[in-house]
Write a protein that holds these residues in place. Structure first.
Motif, PDB file in Angstrom:
ATOM      1  N   ILE A 131      53.857  25.929  35.900  1.00 58.99           N
ATOM      2  CA  ILE A 131      54.459  24.598  36.095  1.00 58.99           C
ATOM      3  C   ILE A 131      53.955  24.122  37.444  1.00 58.99           C
ATOM      4  CG2 ILE A 131      56.598  23.326  36.420  1.00 58.99           C
ATOM      5  CD1 ILE A 131      57.926  25.549  34.673  1.00 58.99           C
ATOM      6  N   THR A 132      53.122  23.095  37.455  1.00 54.61           N
ATOM      7  CA  THR A 132      52.433  22.677  38.673  1.00 54.61           C
ATOM      8  C   THR A 132      53.142  21.499  39.322  1.00 54.61           C
ATOM      9  OG1 THR A 132      50.323  23.443  37.766  1.00 54.61           O
ATOM     10  CG2 THR A 132      50.234  21.926  39.634  1.00 54.61           C
ATOM     11  N   VAL A 133      53.442  21.648  40.606  1.00 56.54           N
ATOM     12  CA  VAL A 133      54.099  20.602  41.385  1.00 56.54           C
ATOM     13  C   VAL A 133      53.054  19.983  42.317  1.00 56.54           C
ATOM     14  CG1 VAL A 133      55.928  20.084  43.038  1.00 56.54           C
ATOM     15  CG2 VAL A 133      56.276  21.860  41.300  1.00 56.54           C
ATOM     16  N   PRO A 134      52.810  18.680  42.236  1.00 60.06           N
ATOM     17  CA  PRO A 134      51.819  18.051  43.128  1.00 60.06           C
ATOM     18  C   PRO A 134      52.323  17.962  44.562  1.00 60.06           C
ATOM     19  CG  PRO A 134      52.899  16.401  41.761  1.00 60.06           C
ATOM     20  CD  PRO A 134      53.390  17.729  41.272  1.00 60.06           C
ATOM     21  N   VAL A 135      51.465  18.346  45.503  1.00 60.34           N
ATOM     22  CA  VAL A 135      51.787  18.258  46.926  1.00 60.34           C
ATOM     23  C   VAL A 135      50.549  17.785  47.679  1.00 60.34           C
ATOM     24  CG1 VAL A 135      53.550  20.075  46.863  1.00 60.34           C
ATOM     25  CG2 VAL A 135      51.161  20.676  47.312  1.00 60.34           C
ATOM     26  N   THR A 136      50.759  17.334  48.894  1.00 58.47           N
ATOM     27  CA  THR A 136      49.632  16.908  49.739  1.00 58.47           C
ATOM     28  C   THR A 136      49.284  17.939  50.794  1.00 58.47           C
ATOM     29  OG1 THR A 136      51.198  15.716  51.164  1.00 58.47           O
ATOM     30  CG2 THR A 136      50.130  14.463  49.410  1.00 58.47           C
ATOM     31  N   GLU A 137      50.236  18.857  51.083  1.00 55.87           N
ATOM     32  CA  GLU A 137      49.988  19.949  52.018  1.00 55.87           C
ATOM     33  C   GLU A 137      50.370  21.253  51.341  1.00 55.87           C
ATOM     34  OE1 GLU A 137      50.969  19.168  56.438  1.00 55.87           O
ATOM     35  OE2 GLU A 137      52.465  18.017  55.315  1.00 55.87           O
ATOM     36  N   ALA A 138      49.721  22.354  51.745  1.00 55.36           N
ATOM     37  CA  ALA A 138      50.034  23.633  51.122  1.00 55.36           C
ATOM     38  C   ALA A 138      49.768  24.773  52.086  1.00 55.36           C
ATOM     39  CB  ALA A 138      49.213  23.826  49.856  1.00 55.36           C
ATOM     40  N   PHE A 139      50.417  25.895  51.799  1.00 56.09           N
ATOM     41  CA  PHE A 139      50.185  27.132  52.528  1.00 56.09           C
ATOM     42  C   PHE A 139      48.992  27.822  51.879  1.00 56.09           C
ATOM     43  CE2 PHE A 139      50.868  31.719  53.053  1.00 56.09           C
ATOM     44  CZ  PHE A 139      51.068  31.805  54.421  1.00 56.09           C
ATOM     45  N   ASN A 140      47.824  27.750  52.541  1.00 60.12           N
ATOM     46  CA  ASN A 140      46.620  28.362  51.996  1.00 60.12           C
ATOM     47  C   ASN A 140      45.721  28.797  53.147  1.00 60.12           C
ATOM     48  OD1 ASN A 140      45.493  25.953  52.929  1.00 60.12           O
ATOM     49  ND2 ASN A 140      45.531  24.991  50.896  1.00 60.12           N
ATOM     50  N   GLN A 141      44.476  29.164  52.825  1.00 57.92           N
ATOM     51  CA  GLN A 141      43.567  29.669  53.842  1.00 57.92           C
ATOM     52  C   GLN A 141      43.288  28.633  54.927  1.00 57.92           C
ATOM     53  OE1 GLN A 141      42.146  33.091  53.104  1.00 57.92           O
ATOM     54  NE2 GLN A 141      42.294  32.923  55.304  1.00 57.92           N
ATOM     55  N   ASP A 142      43.218  27.366  54.560  1.00 58.44           N
ATOM     56  CA  ASP A 142      42.978  26.319  55.554  1.00 58.44           C
ATOM     57  C   ASP A 142      44.147  26.207  56.535  1.00 58.44           C
ATOM     58  OD1 ASP A 142      40.563  25.714  54.387  1.00 58.44           O
ATOM     59  OD2 ASP A 142      41.397  24.156  53.083  1.00 58.44           O
ATOM     60  N   PHE A 143      45.347  26.502  56.060  1.00 62.41           N
ATOM     61  CA  PHE A 143      46.528  26.480  56.926  1.00 62.41           C
ATOM     62  C   PHE A 143      46.548  27.705  57.837  1.00 62.41           C
ATOM     63  CE2 PHE A 143      50.892  27.649  57.897  1.00 62.41           C
ATOM     64  CZ  PHE A 143      51.451  26.457  58.313  1.00 62.41           C
ATOM     65  N   ILE A 144      46.187  28.870  57.277  1.00 63.75           N
ATOM     66  CA  ILE A 144      46.306  30.137  58.000  1.00 63.75           C
ATOM     67  C   ILE A 144      45.222  30.314  59.065  1.00 63.75           C
ATOM     68  CG2 ILE A 144      45.879  32.610  57.687  1.00 63.75           C
ATOM     69  CD1 ILE A 144      48.709  31.981  57.234  1.00 63.75           C
ATOM     70  N   ASN A 145      43.972  29.952  58.758  1.00 60.87           N
ATOM     71  CA  ASN A 145      42.850  30.289  59.635  1.00 60.87           C
ATOM     72  C   ASN A 145      43.007  29.795  61.075  1.00 60.87           C
ATOM     73  OD1 ASN A 145      41.466  31.808  57.774  1.00 60.87           O
ATOM     74  ND2 ASN A 145      40.153  30.145  57.078  1.00 60.87           N
TER      75      ASN A 145
END
Length: 538
Positions: A78-92
């Motif tokens: 079930i996919t929820v659309p977002v504009t920001e996310a916790f991913n590699q671009d956030f972590i690096n």
């Protein structure tokens, strides 16, 4: 069934059909709200096990997911659309700042800078999660669809709070796949946690503390509470205020889960108080080693009597600064062992012929190989548990979050040695640590002892977890196991009001006694004065 009489074949086939039909009919509907990164890796193992037992699983994810793939054989998404996310671009960027701070001069200022960086990261993570929850609750069609599917429970990783609030919105029993919650380590929220012998995450302390260390532990407790009260909880409470009511407190939703499936056990964790609805499943993702791919098996076998070392810094850390990776590669090149290194950065200039760099490795299968001698690890919970399961000693290179504390638990038990990023490339420290753990038999003996303790259980940890999930489904919750202490104000929980009441009574009684004694004394004095006057008159 070859050679079986026809009537017995038909009977067996009917029994098989009945069994499969029973599994399908009695399978539940489970809604899962997971975390990203390595947390998803172990949640995926749980999902596959639930699917194998006949349960239908739906997984909530974002459209910018890092790890969670689209529909699989084991679950629907079930996919929820977002504009920001916790991913590699956030972590690096955060990872780079943390490494720079840790490799700088150690001081009060560097400690404050590190805490500020982690506070900022936590603030932004939970802000993003609350935006995701808001998008879900604003989507009426999505919420109606979730209600129509009549789930039996919500299983979530409570390090993020979206799943907690979704369970409340859908009025479903709530089960945690937990080590961390939004406010810190899970035990600290649900069980009595005396700071005299229970170390806070980030403190770097064990359960044996001096006076100064206990002071430090209390200071870390204050830091965690301030972070939760002013940086994290307000995000979630704002969502509760908007979509539920101001009377619904997020902290109560967090504490009110039916079941806490804790991803540790007391072979790993320091002994501490616990609660009836906490079920321990540490190492549930571990399993006997499977045969390696042919190219890896050939490389491992080429090590001869010296054996193999593997190194992995987990899902978050793709690469370290060049001076560190060059020192690590140069150190490996000096060893007689073969080395398999999970590394995605640039190829180190000092890489030796004995070292194989890979983008991915079957870590569990390598750790269980007979030629495995040492695991160089960052200290993530999954890797630490797999090292315990297979009895492989560890040299730890913690980066951030709980990693140092995880490795400390192994070091305290004599099964690991820890190096900090600030010292790993100085004075041959990395080489000395590897040689110490390889050449001192006690490290392997201690880790193998932990492995024997971990494996000596009446049920496998995964089977225990599955039983309790299905228990909650059968009984529509587990309220009889859940303490109501979280609903009590702090002064009632700590009996401050009782103490004040009893002290007040004692004070009143004392004042009455003093009053009576004083009155008696005055009466005696008056009687003596009258007696003296009578004598004088006579």
């Amino acid at each position: 069934m070859l050679g079986m009489p026809p009537h017995k074949y038909v009977t067996s086939l009917l029994l098989l059909i009945v069994f499969l039909s029973w599994r399908i009919c009695h399978g539940g509907n489970i809604l899962i709200v997971p975390l990203e990164g390595s947390h998803w890796v172990n949640m995926d193992i749980m999902i596959k096990a639930l699917h194998s037992r006949g349960h239908s699983v739906d997984v909530v994810r974002t459209n910018t997911t890092w790890y969670i793939q689209d529909d699989s054989l084991h679950y629907k998404t079930i996919t929820v659309p977002v504009t920001e996310a916790f991913n590699q671009d956030f972590i690096n960027p955060i990872l780079k700042k943390v490494i720079d701070i840790e490799r700088g001069e150690s001081s009060v200022l560097s400690f404050a800078s590190l805490q500020a960086e982690m506070f900022t990261a936590m603030f932004n993570v939970h802000r993003i999660m609350c935006k995701m929850a808001t998008n879900m609750f604003e989507d009426k069609d999505l919420m109606d669809t979730l209600k129509d599917r009549k789930y039996d429970l919500v299983l979530t990783d409570p390090a993020w709070g979206a799943g907690i609030m979704l369970a409340h919105a859908l009025k479903l029993p709530l089960v945690y796949n937990v080590r961390w919650i939004t406010s810190g380590e899970g035990h600290m929220a649900i069980a009595p946690s005396p700071l005299s012998y229970i170390p806070l995450t980030g403190s770097g302390l064990s359960d044996k503390m001096t006076f100064i260390q206990r002071v430090k532990n209390h200071l870390f407790s204050i830091i965690w509470q301030v972070q939760d009260r002013f940086l994290i909880r307000p995000h979630y409470q704002a969502v509760c205020d908007r979509f539920f009511s101001p009377e619904v407190r997020y902290i109560d939703l967090l504490h009110g889960a039916d079941l806490w499936l804790m991803r540790v056990d007391f072979v790993f964790e320091f002994p501490r108080p616990t609660m009836p609805n906490v079920v321990y499943m540490g190492g549930f993702q571990c399993k006997p080693a499977q045969p390696l791919p042919e190219h890896l098996e050939e490389f491992v076998q080429s090590s001869g009597e010296h054996g193999v070392i593997i190194m992995s810094l987990g899902t978050f850390v793709n690469e370290l600064p060049a001076e560190i990776t060059n020192e690590i590669a140069a150190t490996f090149a000096k060893l007689p062992q073969k080395v398999i290194w999970k590394h995605k950065g640039g190829r180190p200039a000092t890489l030796g012929n004995n070292t194989l760099i890979v983008d991915w490795m079957p870590q569990n299968d390598l750790l269980g190989h007979p030629k495995m001698k040492l695991f160089v690890a960052h200290g993530g919970t999954n890797g630490v548990q797999e090292a315990i399961y297979h009895g492989v000693p560890v040299v730890g290179l913690p980066v951030f979050f709980d990693q140092y504390d995880n490795l400390l638990r192994l070091q305290e038990r004599g099964a690991a040695m820890i190096l900090t990023l600030a010292t790993v490339d100085k004075d041959n420290n990395f080489l000395k640590a590897i040689q110490e753990v390889l050449n001192e038999p006690s490290y392997r003996m201690n880790m193998q002892r932990l492995s024997r303790l971990h494996r000596d259980q009446p049920m496998k940890p995964l089977d225990t977890a599955l039983f309790w999930i299905e228990f909650v489904m059968r009984h529509k919750g587990a309220a009889h196991l859940r303490t109501e202490s979280y609903r009590m104000p702090w002064y009632s929980y700590h009996s401050v009001d009782v103490a004040l009441f009893l002290l007040t009574i004692a004070l009143v009684v004392l004042l009455i006694v003093i009053g009576l004694v004083w009155s008696c004394f005055r009466l005696c004095c008056k009687s003596k004065v009258k007696s003296d006057k009578t004598v004088k008159k006579e």
